[in-house]
Write an enzyme that holds these catalytic residues in place. Structure first.
Site, PDB file in Angstrom:
ATOM      1  N   CYS A 192       0.845  -1.263   0.235  1.00 62.12           N
ATOM      2  CA  CYS A 192       0.080  -0.068  -0.015  1.00 62.12           C
ATOM      3  C   CYS A 192       0.765   1.251   0.066  1.00 62.12           C
ATOM      4  CB  CYS A 192      -1.068  -0.021   1.285  1.00 62.12           C
ATOM      5  SG  CYS A 192      -0.221  -0.013   2.904  1.00 62.12           S
ATOM      6  N   HIS A 224      -2.278   0.536   6.975  1.00 57.55           N
ATOM      7  CA  HIS A 224      -2.372   0.872   5.692  1.00 57.55           C
ATOM      8  C   HIS A 224      -2.149   2.261   5.441  1.00 57.55           C
ATOM      9  CE1 HIS A 224      -4.253   0.267   1.724  1.00 57.55           C
ATOM     10  NE2 HIS A 224      -5.353   1.257   2.063  1.00 57.55           N
ATOM     11  N   ASP A 260      -7.887   5.868  -2.775  1.00 56.94           N
ATOM     12  CA  ASP A 260      -6.914   4.945  -2.193  1.00 56.94           C
ATOM     13  C   ASP A 260      -6.606   4.084  -3.272  1.00 56.94           C
ATOM     14  OD1 ASP A 260      -5.773   2.798  -1.050  1.00 56.94           O
ATOM     15  OD2 ASP A 260      -7.397   2.413   0.444  1.00 56.94           O
TER      16      ASP A 260
END
Lengths: 670, 306
Positions: free
Chosen positions: A417, A461, A477
């Site tokens: 991520c 994250h 995202d």
């Protein structure tokens, strides 16, 4: 040397309790303390058996000196908690070979209680608390053994007695826990100052969040009022990173943000904010992080917590590092519009990029921007690129070179991520769109037993927020473009084919999420732990106040003190009633009552009747000492003996009453 | 009747100087139809007391000196073949007497001790298959030296329990001892001692003692005393119901001697040490001689009003 010999039972429990008490400390102690512990116990046993004698004065002094030096070398410092706990434990062990008198044995036992409690400085969980309870029971058994005669030879009996004793003390303990005014200690223990803790760090470089996901440690638990939002909405913001230096994203200089917002003093930037939809209320119990930031969902309201404020980029900052469990209550709006206008200064800050790094990424950005109609289209195109090209979401990305964003975007295309969030933000800024990286946790596991969401380290994250005129900050995202399952159902399903989920923790509970009954047990245990954290460990002065206010209405400290005293004395009264009630289970006869009244009068005159002294003997004694009372005393005694013994009619008190009246008159006239 | 008792006590007092308490206890024991054990050092007047009681109460008297080679037949009697009649004729032993003095009972072997103790309990003797009743009334006054002295066989608890009372005479006070030293031989006085109580009168006493009133308050007190011996940790074992009964009967006799129609707590207290001391043992004491301290503690721990 006196002839004091500690009773066998007591010594046995003392040694067992000592080892039990010190055992959890061993990982923190220098290895030679184990030898010291065994050596002292052995020495004590040999002294008990009469084989060895106590160490001499110089031996003892030498042992203490060596111990202190050893601790100093072992820890390198005498600052902080650990060396002092070590010193306490060392002295506790050495005292064992110095028990010459009963008093010394008491000291060892009291030290034992104290050392047992130091364990709470490190761990306050349920297993640890139960273990300490067991230790306390064993120490109590040693205390009981010390007061038993030598004929008691069954250690188990002594332990049973201690168990019963402590169980009897339980109601009082609970009452005190709930009612005793919870005040902060006058002194504070420097708790584990700079212990490295797993958790989101202050900066982000490619690879460090992937490392974090190797851990299944608990990050925090959040209990929602009402139902929890859907999984994909659970973006727990921790800190906002808007400065890129080399490979590392870091926080903006805090001085630029201005004053923190508190409930009664909102920040000026809160004005141009539109909150939409419903409010979500939840309380978080955060595990110690040794960092300054708290986690919350967007868009939080300022919380009323000492030393915690809301920063301009909508996250909480605590002035003190979080070194013990922290409980806070937040309410957030999941839908919002903030910073519709962005000042040129901030627009500049949020588009700042290091000069001349990642040239290929900049070219890519320019190419994509040229092919897009507007900024929103550009954002969509970038996301589409992630989606359509061969990008892979993986826990084990390859090592990247100096221009890491270049090599990630155009060569390896394998990343976690932080690679996606970092490169996406870079691409945005390269196209002149204000953007920033947000680091925190995403998702969590909903525990239906306790109705809370449990967030662990592998939920860590990173994502991006971009600013659009008229719309404010938008959450984007990029990971969801590559691996939508990560956002929908968590890390494990996102990297399912990779088989790398918690690969380094073969025994983690979390690996068995597919097995139903293990999951059930895990959820149960977790819920119990959560209740423990929120009601026992997290029972703060504020909680006590609100709990007592709920049941007692408005109250103050004075009232609380009064309640405590009343509780204490009523408990004492109940115990006294039971104990004393047993003694006078039979109601006294009228004649005895009257006679005792007469004895009471005489007692006030300095002539108490002795226990077991018969009425005639007593009368004889009184007459000898106070001849002037002879007539009336004899009248009373005769009446009493007549009614109680001769007539066997103890309810007939007329004559006795008359005689006592006469006695009273006589004494009053004298 | 009380006058007779008073006279008896006084006349016994001339023999055993300054020991009125012990004399009264001995009489109370007899009035309760119990046997008496006197434990003291040699030469304290144990034998004199028993002989004087026998004379004053006009009882037939026999003395058995217990030695280590005494056999049961020496106590109970033996059948001897009579040449003239051609039959075995029973020659009764010294136990066939209204008052038997078993002197130094702990000098003899347990076998002979138990022969006497069985006779005391059953008030009859069975020799060679024939049961012969003992005379009526039948009292045994046994004396013993303290168990710690050499050459003694201590009586076990079960046999001590057969004695209603155990008393100690103790040294006389200085005044009494002076009179003793100055005066004539006690044996001469003993020989002149007049009987002050007839057998009938003794039986009347024993019957009247049973009429003494015992109130619930006194029974409560006795029960609390007994209960205390069974509960308090310093007692190795508690008093048996027989012990409680003994306490009650002696208290009755005592109150009778004190010329009362009812028992008061002081009566119980007066007889308690003599009645319970030999029936109790301290938990921490294995030699069995802590009884007197226990009795004192019992008196100061249990109140008369419960």
């Amino acid at each position: 040397m006196t002839g004091f010999q500690i009773p066998r039972n007591s010594l046995a429990w003392m040694l067992v309790a000592q080892i039990a008490v010190v055992l959890p400390h061993f990982p923190r102690l220098p290895y030679w303390t184990i030898a010291l512990c065994i050596g002292c116990s052995l020495w004590r046993v040999m002294v008990f058996r009469g084989r060895w004698s106590y160490p001499g004065r110089w031996t003892k002094a030498l042992l203490v000196l060596l111990g202190v030096i050893g601790l100093a070398f072992g820890y390198g410092t005498f600052l902080g908690l650990d060396p002092w706990v070590g010193l306490l434990i060392m002295m506790f062990m050495l005292k064992l070979i110095e028990m010459h008198h009963q008093r010394d044995a008491y000291i060892v036992i009291l030290l034992g209680y104290f050392v047992a409690l130091t364990q709470f400085l490190y761990n306050q969980g349920i297993p640890s608390s139960l273990y300490i309870y067991l230790c306390v029971t064993m120490i109590t058994a040693a205390l009981i053994g010390l007061n038993q005669t030598r004929t008691h030879l069954k250690p188990i009996q002594t332990f049973k007695k201690a168990t019963v004793l402590l169980l009897q003390a339980m109601p009082l303990m609970i009452a005190l826990f709930i009612l005793f005014p919870r005040i902060a200690p006058l002194w504070t223990v420097p708790l584990q100052t700079d212990v490295a803790r797993t958790g989101v760090g202050d900066t982000m470089t490619p690879g460090n969040i992937a490392l974090l996901t190797q851990s299944d440690e608990l990050a925090f638990r959040a209990t929602f009022e009402g139902s929890a939002p859907v999984f994909s909405q659970l973006y727990w913001r921790g800190l906002v990173l808007s400065r890129l230096e080399g490979e590392t994203w870091s926080q903006e200089d805090p001085g630029l943000y201005g004053r923190l917002a508190r409930p009664n003093q909102p920040g000026p930037w809160q004005d141009n904010m539109t909150l939409l939809g419903d409010q979500v209320k939840y309380s978080v119990i955060l595990e110690p992080t040794n960092r300054n930031f708290l986690f919350s969902l967007t868009m939080p309201e300022p919380i009323s917590k000492e030393g915690v404020g809301l920063v301009r980029d909508f996250r909480f900052y605590s002035f003190r590092k979080i070194r013990s469990k922290l409980r806070y209550e937040v309410s957030s709006w999941l839908q919002y519009r903030s910073d519709v206008e962005l000042s040129p200064f901030w627009r500049y800050r949020y588009t700042l990029l290091p000069e001349s790094s990642n040239p290929r990424a900049r070219q890519l950005s320019a190419r994509l921007r040229a092919g897009s109609s507007d900024e929103m289209d550009y954002i969509r195109n970038v996301l589409r690129m992630y989606n359509l090209q061969e990008f892979v979401y993986t826990l084990s990305p390859p090592v990247l070179g100096s221009d890491s964003i270049d090599s990630f975007l155009l060569d390896s295309k394998r990343g976690f991520c932080e690679h996606y969030a970092g490169s996406f933000t870079f691409l945005m800024r390269a196209a002149g769109i204000p953007a920033r990286v947000v680091v925190g946790y995403q998702g969590g596991e909903y525990n239906r037993i306790g109705n809370y969401v449990e967030v662990r380290q592998f939920d860590a994250h990173a994502w991006t927020e971009v600013w659009q005129p008229g719309q404010g900050w938008l959450r984007v995202d990029p990971t969801s473009a590559v691996a939508p399952e990560r956002i929908e159902s968590g890390l494990e399903s996102a990297i399912d084919d990779e088989d790398s989920f918690l690969a380094n923790l073969p025994l983690s509970w979390m690996k068995y999420r597919q097995t139903l009954w293990i999951t059930e047990i895990r959820l149960q245990l977790s819920a119990i732990g959560h209740y423990w954290d929120s009601w026992v460990v997290g029972y703060t002065p504020g909680m006590q106040m609100s709990l007592l206010t709920r049941y007692l209405g408005d109250f103050d400290r004075q009232k609380l003190g009064l309640i405590m005293l009343l509780t204490f004395f009523s408990l004492l009264g109940i115990v006294a009633f039971i104990v004393l009630g047993k003694r006078s289970h039979k109601k006294l006869m009228a004649v005895d009552r009257n006679y005792l009244r007469y004895c009471h009068y005489l007692e006030k005159q300095g002539l108490p009747r002795q226990i077991g002294e018969g009425p005639e003997d007593f009368a004889g004694r009184v007459c000898a000492l106070k001849p002037e009372l002879a007539v009336v005393v004899n009248a009373v005694t005769d009446a009493y003996v007549e009614a109680n013994y001769a007539a066997n009619n103890p309810s007939d008190v007329r004559r006795l009453r008359r005689a006592i009246r006469g006695f009273r008159l006589k004494t009053l006239s004298i | 009747m009380q006058a007779i008792i008073k006279e008896t006590i006084e006349s016994l007092g001339t023999i055993l100087l300054g020991k009125e308490q012990q004399i009264k206890l001995a009489l109370a024991c007899l009035f309760s139809k119990g046997h008496l054990l006197i434990e003291d050092l040699p030469g304290m007047g144990k034998t004199t007391l028993s002989l004087a009681i026998a004379r004053a109460l006009s009882l037939s008297y026999n003395r058995i000196q217990f030695t280590s080679d005494l056999l049961p037949a020496d106590i109970l009697g033996v059948s001897v073949f009579d040449k003239d009649s051609g039959e075995f004729v029973f020659h009764s032993g010294p136990i066939f007497s209204q008052l038997v003095l078993a002197d130094e009972i702990n000098r003899t072997t347990p076998k002979s001790q138990s022969a006497l103790l069985e006779a005391m309990e059953e008030r009859q003797v069975t020799v060679e298959g024939v049961t012969r009743p003992l005379p009526h009334p039948f009292f045994v006054i046994a004396t013993q030296n303290p168990n710690t002295q050499a050459g003694t066989f201590a009586l076990p608890e079960s046999q001590l329990d057969r004695f209603l009372m155990r008393i100690e005479l103790g040294y006389p006070d200085a005044a009494a001892e002076r009179i003793l030293l100055r005066g004539e031989d006690r044996r001469d006085i003993l020989a002149r001692l007049q009987s002050t109580m007839t057998l009938d009168e003794l039986e009347t006493c024993q019957a009247e003692v049973q009429q003494i009133k015992v109130s619930d308050a006194v029974l409560d007190y006795i029960q609390r005393l007994v209960q205390h011996t069974r509960q308090a940790p310093e007692f190795a074992y508690g008093l048996s119901p027989r012990g409680a009964l003994a306490l009650l009967n002696c208290a009755r006799s005592w109150s009778y001697i004190e010329d009362r129609t009812h028992v008061v707590p002081e009566d119980v207290q007066a007889v308690l040490p003599s009645v319970v001391e030999h029936r109790l043992r301290e938990a921490a004491d294995f030699s069995g001689h802590g009884g007197s301290a226990l009795a004192q503690r019992l008196l100061t721990r249990v109140d008369i009003i419960g």
